[in-house]
Design an enzyme around this catalytic site. Structure first.
Site, PDB file in Angstrom:
ATOM      1  N   LYS A 283      61.563  64.838  88.157  1.00 52.18           N
ATOM      2  CA  LYS A 283      62.455  64.474  87.057  1.00 52.18           C
ATOM      3  C   LYS A 283      63.911  64.548  87.521  1.00 52.18           C
ATOM      4  CE  LYS A 283      59.658  66.082  83.124  1.00 52.18           C
ATOM      5  NZ  LYS A 283      59.447  64.787  82.469  1.00 52.18           N
ATOM      6  N   ARG A 357      48.462  64.643  80.473  1.00 52.63           N
ATOM      7  CA  ARG A 357      47.204  63.957  80.171  1.00 52.63           C
ATOM      8  C   ARG A 357      46.095  64.359  81.145  1.00 52.63           C
ATOM      9  NH1 ARG A 357      50.055  58.236  80.545  1.00 52.63           N
ATOM     10  NH2 ARG A 357      51.776  59.576  79.922  1.00 52.63           N
TER      11      ARG A 357
END
Ligand code: BES
Ligand code: MN
Ligand code: MN
Length: 506
Positions: A283, A357
Site C-alpha cells: 500500500k 478474501r
C-alpha cells in the site's frame, strides 16, 4: 460511570443537572404553557414554574436538535432537549439528543438526572434502551496510551421516574441488557483501536480467549498454524507467510440452555487482519495508515456474539475469526502465486493486498461444514465499498433474499445504515483465471465490492444461506454520529447483528 434507575422520584435526584425532553407539539404538557414556547412534558411543577419564569423560553420551539438551558430552584441546571414533533420522533433522534446532552454534562457535573417520564412513555422500554445505548456509546474513550487522562467528572446518571418500583422491573432489565450491548461495543472498539505493535494475531486470540471464559454457554477452540495446515487452510495461511506472528483461527460456540434439534444455528465469520500492509502489492504510505483497523470485522462479530451470549438468546451461535497480519519478508506470498484453498479450488493471487478474501475463503468453507441455518461474515473488505456507499453505510451482499431482507430489517430497527449490492453472474465470471480456478481480483477496479463478494461466494457450500457485510466504511470515522468517536472504531453493525439474532424464532 453508573446508570441507576430511581423510582418514585418526586423530585429530581441530581441537584446539579437535569436533562428532559421537549416536543414541539406536545399535547400532554401537564401545566399551563404559553402558546409560543415548546411544551415540557414533565409532571414536575417546580420545573414548569422555573421554565415559565424565563422569558427567553418563548424562542424555544422544541424542534429537533434545539436545546434550551435554564436554571431551576437552588441553581440546578436544566437542559430541555428538543425532539420535534412527538409523532415523528424516533429512537435514533433520542439516541442523538442524549449523546449531545451527555457531552455537555460529562466534564462539568458529577451526577445528572434524566427525566424518563418526559419522554414518550408509551414506549418507555425502547426509549430507555435508546438512552442507555447513547450514554454507553458516547462515554467510550480510548485513553489507555495517554499519559495524562481526561477523566470525566460525571460519575452517576440517574434515570428518574415517578413510577413505583413494582412497575419498572422491565425497565431495570432493559438497562442491564443495554449495558451488555454497549460494553460489548466498547470491547470491540478497544480491539480495533489497539495499535498493531500491541495487538497481533497471537495476542488478539489470547484476549478473546480470556474474555470468552466469562460468557455463559460458550466454548472456545483456537487453531494454531500447524492445526490450520492440517485443515488444509493454505489460502488463509498464504496471507500469514510474511508475518512474524502465527495465524490463529478462533472458533467459538454458544449453546443456549434449552437447546434442542430445532434450535436455530447462526454462524458469524470475521476478517481479523491485525494489520494490512498490502504485502508485496504494498500500500502507498497514506493508505497504509489506519490499517490496524483491518480486523474490525472480527471485532464486530465477536462483539455481537459475546453480547448475545450474555443476553442468553435461545439461538445456537458459532463465531469463527481469521486472525493474521499481512506483512512482508522473503517468504511472503508473491503476486502470481497459485494456492489451493481448503475447498480444493485453486486461486491465482494477482494482488497480495486483496488478502481479506483469502482469509475469509477458508473460514467460510470451514464454517459451512457446520451447516448453520445462516452464515454472516463481516469484513473491512474493499475500498470500493467506501466509493459506492460512503463512510455512512454498511454494504450487504448475499446469496439469499430472505436472509438479506432480514438483515436490512434488523439494521433499520437498530437505526444503522445498510444497503444491498448485487452479486451478478458477470462478477463471478470476472474472477475466473485462465490458469487457476479463480483469481483474487476482477479485471478492473469497477464493482470491486461485488466482485469481492462473488469471490467469497465460491467458498460457501451449496445450500448455505450466506450474507457478507462490508464494513470498510462504517467501521470507523463516524464523526457525523454524536455517539461515535470522530476518529477510530465505530462499533456500528453490532447492534444490527444483535437485533437480527434476537428477531429469530427459537
Ligand atoms: N483492507 C483493505 C480494504 C480497505 C481499504 C478497508 C480502505 C478500509 C479502507 C483490503 O484488504 C484491500 O486492500 N482491498 C483492496 C482490494 C483490491 C486490491 C482488489 C482495495 O480495496 O483496494
Ligand atoms: Mn488489503
Ligand atoms: Mn485488508
Amino acid at each position: 460511570m453508573k446508570i441507576t434507575l430511581h423510582n418514585d422520584a418526586k423530585s429530581h435526584t441530581s441537584s446539579e443537572f437535569i436533562i428532559l425532553a421537549a416536543y414541539s407539539n406536545s399535547k400532554e404538557g401537564k401545566k399551563a404553557q404559553t402558546s409560543k414556547a415548546a411544551m415540557l412534558s414533565t409532571d414536575r411543577k417546580e420545573i414548569i414554574a422555573a421554565y415559565e419564569q424565563v422569558p427567553a423560553r418563548n424562542y424555544f420551539k422544541g424542534e429537533r436538535g434545539e436545546n434550551f438551558l435554564f436554571t431551576g430552584s437552588q441553581g440546578v441546571q436544566i437542559l430541555a432537549v428538543g425532539l420535534g414533533d412527538k409523532r415523528k420522533t424516533t429512537l435514533e433522534h433520542i439516541r442523538r439528543a442524549i449523546a449531545d446532552a451527555y457531552k455537555q454534562a460529562a466534564q462539568r457535573f458529577s451526577n445528572v438526572s434524566i427525566d424518563l417520564d418526559s419522554f414518550d412513555t408509551k414506549q418507555l422500554a425502547e426509549t430507555t434502551a435508546a438512552i442507555v445505548e447513547a450514554i454507553g456509546m458516547t462515554s467510550y474513550v480510548f485513553d489507555k496510551h495517554l499519559s495524562s487522562k481526561k477523566t470525566p467528572k460525571l460519575q452517576t446518571i440517574y434515570l428518574d421516574t415517578l413510577e413505583k418500583k413494582s412497575h419498572t422491573k422491565k425497565i431495570e432489565e432493559v438497562i442491564k441488557q443495554s449495558l451488555i450491548v454497549t460494553d460489548s461495543i466498547a470491547l470491540a472498539r478497544d480491539f480495533v483501536n489497539e495499535p498493531p505493535n500491541v495487538l497481533n494475531s497471537e495476542v488478539y486470540a489470547k484476549l478473546i480467549e480470556a474474555d470468552s471464559k466469562k460468557l455463559p454457554g460458550v466454548k472456545i477452540k483456537v487453531l494454531n498454524k500447524a492445526q490450520m495446515k492440517k485443515e488444509k487452510m493454505d489460502l488463509f495461511l498464504s496471507v500469514n507467510d510474511g508475518s512474524a506472528f502465527e495465524a490463529r483461527l478462533v472458533h467459538l460456540t454458544y449453546t443456549p440452555k434449552k437447546a434442542s434439534s430445532k434450535t436455530k444455528h447462526i454462524a458469524f465469520v470475521g476478517k481479523g487482519l491485525t494489520f494490512d500492509t498490502g504485502g508485496y502489492s504494498l500500500k502507498p504510505a497514506d493508505s497504509m495508515v489506519n490499517m490496524k483497523f483491518d480486523m474490525a470485522g472480527s471485532s464486530t462479530v465477536y462483539g455481537a456474539f459475546r453480547a448475545l451470549a450474555l443476553l442468553e438468546v435461545p439461538v445456537k451461535l458459532t463465531c469463527v475469526l481469521g486472525l493474521t497480519d499481512n506483512s512482508i519478508n522473503s517468504l511472503a506470498t508473491k503476486p502470481d502465486s497459485i494456492v489451493r484453498a481448503r475447498n480444493g479450488k485453486t486461486v491465482e493471487i494477482l494482488n497480495t493486498d486483496a488478502e481479506g478474501r483469502l482469509v475469509l475463503a477458508d473460514c467460510l468453507d470451514y464454517t459451512s461444514e457446520l451447516k448453520p441455518d445462516a452464515m454472516i461474515d463481516a469484513a473491512t473488505l474493499t475500498g470500493a465499498c467506501l466509493v459506492a456507499l460512503g463512510h455512512e453505510t454498511c454494504g450487504l451482499m448475499a446469496n439469499n433474499d430472505k436472509l438479506a431482507n432480514e438483515l436490512l430489517d434488523a439494521a433499520s430497527q437498530a437505526n444503522e445504515r445498510m444497503w444491498r449490492l448485487p452479486i451478478f453472474e458477470e462478477f463471478s465470471n470476472d474472477i475466473k483465471s485462465p490458469i487457476a480456478d479463480l483469481k483474487n481480483m476482477g479485471s478492473n477496479r469497477f464493482g470491486g465490492s461485488s466482485k469481492a463478494a462473488a469471490f467469497l461466494q465460491e467458498f460457501v457450500r451449496d445450500g448455505i444461506s450466506w450474507a457478507h457485510l462490508d464494513i470498510a466504511g462504517i467501521g470507523d470515522g463516524q464523526g457525523h454520529l454524536p455517539y461515535c468517536p470522530a476518529k477510530g472504531a465505530s462499533g456500528l453493525v453490532i447492534r444490527s447483528l444483535i437485533q437480527y439474532v434476537q428477531s429469530q424464532k427459537a
